[in-house]
Write a protein that holds these residues in place. Structure first.
Motif, PDB file in Angstrom:
ATOM      1  N   GLU A  77     -44.313 -35.151 -26.744  1.00 24.23           N
ATOM      2  CA  GLU A  77     -45.338 -34.842 -25.748  1.00 24.23           C
ATOM      3  C   GLU A  77     -46.430 -35.770 -26.017  1.00 24.23           C
ATOM      4  OE1 GLU A  77     -44.233 -30.164 -26.651  1.00 24.23           O
ATOM      5  OE2 GLU A  77     -45.687 -31.203 -27.860  1.00 24.23           O
TER       6      GLU A  77
ATOM      7  N   PHE B  31     -46.683 -33.177 -17.038  1.00 28.45           N
ATOM      8  CA  PHE B  31     -45.781 -32.023 -16.680  1.00 28.45           C
ATOM      9  C   PHE B  31     -44.508 -32.512 -16.450  1.00 28.45           C
ATOM     10  CE2 PHE B  31     -43.677 -28.569 -14.674  1.00 28.45           C
ATOM     11  CZ  PHE B  31     -44.011 -27.245 -15.607  1.00 28.45           C
TER      12      PHE B  31
ATOM     13  N   THR C 163     -42.648 -34.892 -18.901  1.00 30.10           N
ATOM     14  CA  THR C 163     -42.286 -34.060 -20.123  1.00 30.10           C
ATOM     15  C   THR C 163     -41.069 -33.520 -19.556  1.00 30.10           C
ATOM     16  OG1 THR C 163     -44.472 -33.730 -20.880  1.00 30.10           O
ATOM     17  CG2 THR C 163     -42.758 -32.471 -21.707  1.00 30.10           C
TER      18      THR C 163
ATOM     19  N   VAL D  85     -45.557 -27.008 -20.506  1.00 31.35           N
ATOM     20  CA  VAL D  85     -44.036 -27.088 -20.362  1.00 31.35           C
ATOM     21  C   VAL D  85     -43.192 -26.200 -21.174  1.00 31.35           C
ATOM     22  CG1 VAL D  85     -42.057 -28.662 -20.800  1.00 31.35           C
ATOM     23  CG2 VAL D  85     -44.121 -29.535 -19.479  1.00 31.35           C
TER      24      VAL D  85
ATOM     25  N   GLY E  66     -51.125 -30.139 -19.699  1.00 28.05           N
ATOM     26  CA  GLY E  66     -49.757 -30.493 -19.120  1.00 28.05           C
ATOM     27  C   GLY E  66     -48.422 -30.465 -19.772  1.00 28.05           C
TER      28      GLY E  66
END
Length: 334
Positions: A256, A153, A156, A294, A290
């Motif tokens: 990602e 998370f 990103t 986002v 995670g």
């Protein structure tokens, strides 16, 4: 001696199955983002699974995870029959979950099998379990996915802020290249963490049979064979689980993919440093959740995630019960 040979064969079979069962963890995101074809991806992952041996041997200078597995049961309660029963149970559960495409943990099924067989052999006495070694593994069933989730998370968010003015096409091209690096790091962590578990079982079986005086004195050919077996298993693939990990949890872009794989690799290297056997499956699943979170929480398919959670919770107890049953049969016929 014959029983020891059978254990070695089954251990390498388990390691091979571990490779193709968990290959999906290493390649799912890089395949789903179409950076590599499935064939290219398994070759790439297998190379770094094997390279992990040299990292553990010549950089870290210790196989901490293998030692933790070997010490999960007190030495005086370990017999070759216990190890045999645990391996058969672990192989059975791995094949069952692979067949149904469930990304369960090879690590936890091995620990569960080992514990279940030892407890049954001791007449149900739970004091055979070295809880000081086992409980950190139990804690990290929960912690590893959350660490992966939190790290992915944050990574990103950082990447999105750093690259917010970048040309989208140029940025995607760069992230496709970077995903080769992050995928290699994840495979390195996977190989290092998972191959050591079988190495620990083989070391303790040699101690139990009188062929070794201490698990720390395991000859180099044993870890070398373990890392080779898991790399060979990875090369054989695991396409059913790739689908679950790469597409069913959330849709993953190259950016990602880099975040998820980097977070997964970080968590695996951290737990290896601590000597805690964790699930590569759980870790990467948390990392993928995670990056999905986002975008928005609804981007994560929570129904799939809950199903995976049940598989995680049930792996150790089911493997333990299965191993206990096998141990009961082994004692009857021997």
């Amino acid at each position: 001696m014959a029983l020891l040979v059978i254990i070695f064969i089954l251990a390498f079979v388990f390691d091979f199955i571990n490779g193709f069962h968990d290959a999906a963890n290493s390649i799912a995101t890089i395949v789903s983002t179409k950076v590599l074809t499935p064939f290219q991806a398994v070759i790439w992952a297998a190379i770094f699974n094997f390279a992990a041996f040299f990292v553990a041997k010549y950089v870290i200078h210790e196989f901490k995870v293998g030692n933790s597995i070997a010490n999960s049961i007190f030495e005086q309660y370990i017999t070759l029959k216990v190890i045999l029963s645990g391996l058969i149970a672990a192989i059975s559960w791995n094949l069952l979950t692979w067949w149904y495409g469930i990304p369960s943990s090879s690590s936890h099924t091995l620990i569960g099998g080992f514990i279940g067989a030892a407890v049954m052999n001791a007449g149900g006495d739970y004091h055979v379990i070295n809880f000081a070694k086992v409980m950190p593994t139990v804690y990290f069933i929960v912690l590893a996915p959350f660490i992966g989730m939190a790290v992915s998370f944050v990574i990103t968010i950082l990447i999105l802020n750093i690259c917010r003015r970048a040309n989208p096409f140029r940025a995607e091209s760069w992230f496709k290249r970077l995903q080769l690096v992050s995928s290699a790091a994840l495979s390195l962590g996977h190989g290092s963490n998972d191959a050591q578990k079988v190495m620990g079982i083989l070391a303790v079986s040699m101690v139990a049979s009188g062929h070794l005086d201490n698990i720390r004195n395991v000859p180099d050919w044993i870890p070398l064979c373990c890392f080779t077996a898991i790399a060979a298993g990875t090369m054989s693939g695991g396409w059913k689980i790739v689908k679950t990990m790469g597409t069913r949890i959330t849709k993953v872009t190259p950016l990602e993919g880099v975040s998820a794989e980097t977070a997964g690799a970080f968590t695996l290297f951290l737990t290896e440093h601590l000597g805690i056997p964790v699930s590569t499956t759980h870790t990467l699943t948390g990392s993928i959740i995670g990056v999905g979170a986002v975008k928005r929480l609804s981007a994560v398919r929570w129904g799939v995630t809950v199903s995976l959670l049940w598989a995680w919770i049930l792996t150790i107890p089911i493997s333990a019960l299965l191993a206990a049953g096998i141990m009961f049969i082994v004692n009857l016929v021997s």
